[in-house]
Design an enzyme around this catalytic site. Structure first.
Site, PDB file in Angstrom:
ATOM      1  CE1 TYR A   1     -12.510  16.831  28.312  1.00 36.50           C
ATOM      2  CE2 TYR A   1     -14.775  17.562  28.058  1.00 36.50           C
ATOM      3  CZ  TYR A   1     -13.857  16.728  28.643  1.00 36.50           C
ATOM      4  OH  TYR A   1     -14.265  15.781  29.542  1.00 36.50           O
ATOM      5  N   GLY A   2     -10.554  21.553  23.983  1.00 33.89           N
ATOM      6  CA  GLY A   2     -10.564  22.386  22.772  1.00 33.89           C
ATOM      7  C   GLY A   2      -9.931  21.774  21.536  1.00 33.89           C
TER       8      GLY A   2
ATOM      9  CG  ASP B   1     -14.601  23.295  32.774  1.00 34.24           C
ATOM     10  OD1 ASP B   1     -14.955  23.514  31.601  1.00 34.24           O
ATOM     11  OD2 ASP B   1     -13.532  23.748  33.242  1.00 34.24           O
ATOM     12  CB  SER B   2     -12.379  20.461  29.807  1.00 33.01           C
ATOM     13  OG  SER B   2     -11.975  21.814  29.940  1.00 33.01           O
TER      14      SER B   2
ATOM     15  CB  CYS C   1     -16.867  22.825  29.315  1.00 31.42           C
ATOM     16  SG  CYS C   1     -15.670  22.438  28.005  1.00 31.42           S
ATOM     17  CG  ASN C   2     -17.283  28.742  26.599  1.00 36.94           C
ATOM     18  OD1 ASN C   2     -18.083  29.543  26.157  1.00 36.94           O
ATOM     19  ND2 ASN C   2     -16.741  28.876  27.795  1.00 36.94           N
ATOM     20  CB  THR C   3     -14.943  22.797  24.030  1.00 38.93           C
ATOM     21  OG1 THR C   3     -13.911  23.793  23.981  1.00 38.93           O
ATOM     22  CG2 THR C   3     -14.749  21.824  22.873  1.00 38.93           C
TER      23      THR C   3
ATOM     24  CD  GLU D   1      -7.091  22.504  33.987  1.00 41.43           C
ATOM     25  OE1 GLU D   1      -6.761  21.636  34.823  1.00 41.43           O
ATOM     26  OE2 GLU D   1      -8.244  22.976  33.919  1.00 41.43           O
TER      27      GLU D   1
ATOM     28  CB  CYS E   1     -12.373  29.338  27.467  1.00 44.54           C
ATOM     29  SG  CYS E   1     -11.666  27.944  28.389  1.00 44.54           S
ATOM     30  CB  THR E   2     -15.455  28.399  32.311  1.00 46.06           C
ATOM     31  OG1 THR E   2     -15.088  27.060  31.956  1.00 46.06           O
ATOM     32  CG2 THR E   2     -16.893  28.667  31.894  1.00 46.06           C
ATOM     33  CG  HIS E   3      -9.805  26.783  31.857  1.00 44.35           C
ATOM     34  ND1 HIS E   3     -10.830  25.980  31.405  1.00 44.35           N
ATOM     35  CD2 HIS E   3      -8.970  25.970  32.553  1.00 44.35           C
ATOM     36  CE1 HIS E   3     -10.609  24.736  31.801  1.00 44.35           C
ATOM     37  NE2 HIS E   3      -9.493  24.698  32.491  1.00 44.35           N
TER      38      HIS E   3
END
Length: 265
Positions: free
Chosen positions: A41-42, A9-10, A72-74, A151, A183-185
């Site tokens: 990353y977005g 993931d980012s 990570c979706n992006t 984050e 988004c996994t966040h």
């Protein structure tokens, strides 16, 4: 098969997928890398996302992984197809599972999607939804403030709800009944998002759906580990290991992992 599952993931968001994998497949060992140093990353150009993702993949491949999860979706939107063509192990992203889950629960066929700028601009969710049901209405909104909040570990602060509510204002008159957390966040902000959207809107956590898909693929491919988990899961971060550890300890139920900071060449 005792070989581990690789996950990238980012940043820390992929831990929402890790949590589901640990719950649904407790015998599987996970090697996770979060690129917190270069997160998010977005907003980055697609070619840069592709380059960074491949660096993470090459690192995970050194652990002889049996499956790769792009949590990570992006990165899923940008490079999933390329990775699936290039690697000889199963590669799973987080977009398709979330799409299918949303279509299962929506009653009005009015679905919202929130994600990073990169994910939203790629139209990956809209394309995936329309591929299955061309009559579904999709409203996509980028929420660039969410990833930095997670984050920093600020998801419990009072002002966070006001930021979440402001980002979700475009849905005010859309009458959606389902919202994909693209988004996994974002599941780390699930309580605030649910409060802002109201009880009538069902939130889709792609981490939960991805966990189910992994279980199916592992079983179908005869890759399930039938033995007890050996050792601990390994979590790597390119950024601050202490902050990563703090967030991981708040989100994961068990401390059966070790965290280490690394530098990618």
């Amino acid at each position: 098969m005792k070989r581990p599952i690789g996950m990238l993931d980012s940043g820390v968001g992929g831990l929402t997928v890790v949590r589901e994998l640990m719950r649904q497949l407790p015998k599987e060992k996970i090697i996770y890398i979060g690129d917190t140093l270069r997160c998010p990353y977005g907003p980055r150009p697609f070619e840069e996302v592709r380059k960074f993702t491949w660096e993470l993949v090459r690192f995970l491949l050194t652990y002889n992984i049996k499956m790769l999860v792009i949590a990570c979706n992006t990165a899923t939107a940008v490079v999933l197809d390329e990775l699936q063509r290039s690697l000889d192990i199963p590669v799973v992203g987080v977009i398709a599972p979330g799409t299918r889950a949303a279509l299962k629960v929506t009653r009005s066929k009015r679905i919202g999607v929130i994600g990073t700028k990169g994910t939203i601009h790629s139209d990956a969710y809209q394309k995936s939804l329309k591929m299955i049901d061309n009559y579904v209405y999709v409203k996509s909104v980028a929420c660039p403030d969410f990833v930095p909040i997670v984050e920093r570990g600020d998801f419990h602060k009072k002002q966070t709800f006001e930021i979440v509510k402001k980002n979700l204002l475009p849905f005010q008159f859309e009458e959606i009944d389902t919202l994909i957390l693209g988004c996994t966040h974002y599941p780390l902000l699930q309580k605030q998002i649910q409060k802002a959207m109201g009880r009538r809107v069902t939130l889709i956590n792609s981490g939960e759906e991805t966990g189910r898909e992994l279980s199916t693929i592992l079983q179908y491919s005869n890759l399930l580990n039938i033995y007890a988990l050996e050792g601990k899961h390994k979590f790597f971060t390119t950024g601050d290991a202490a902050m990563f550890e703090k967030i991981a300890s708040q989100w994961l139920d068990e401390k059966n992992y070790v965290t280490q900071q690394i530098r990618l060449e």
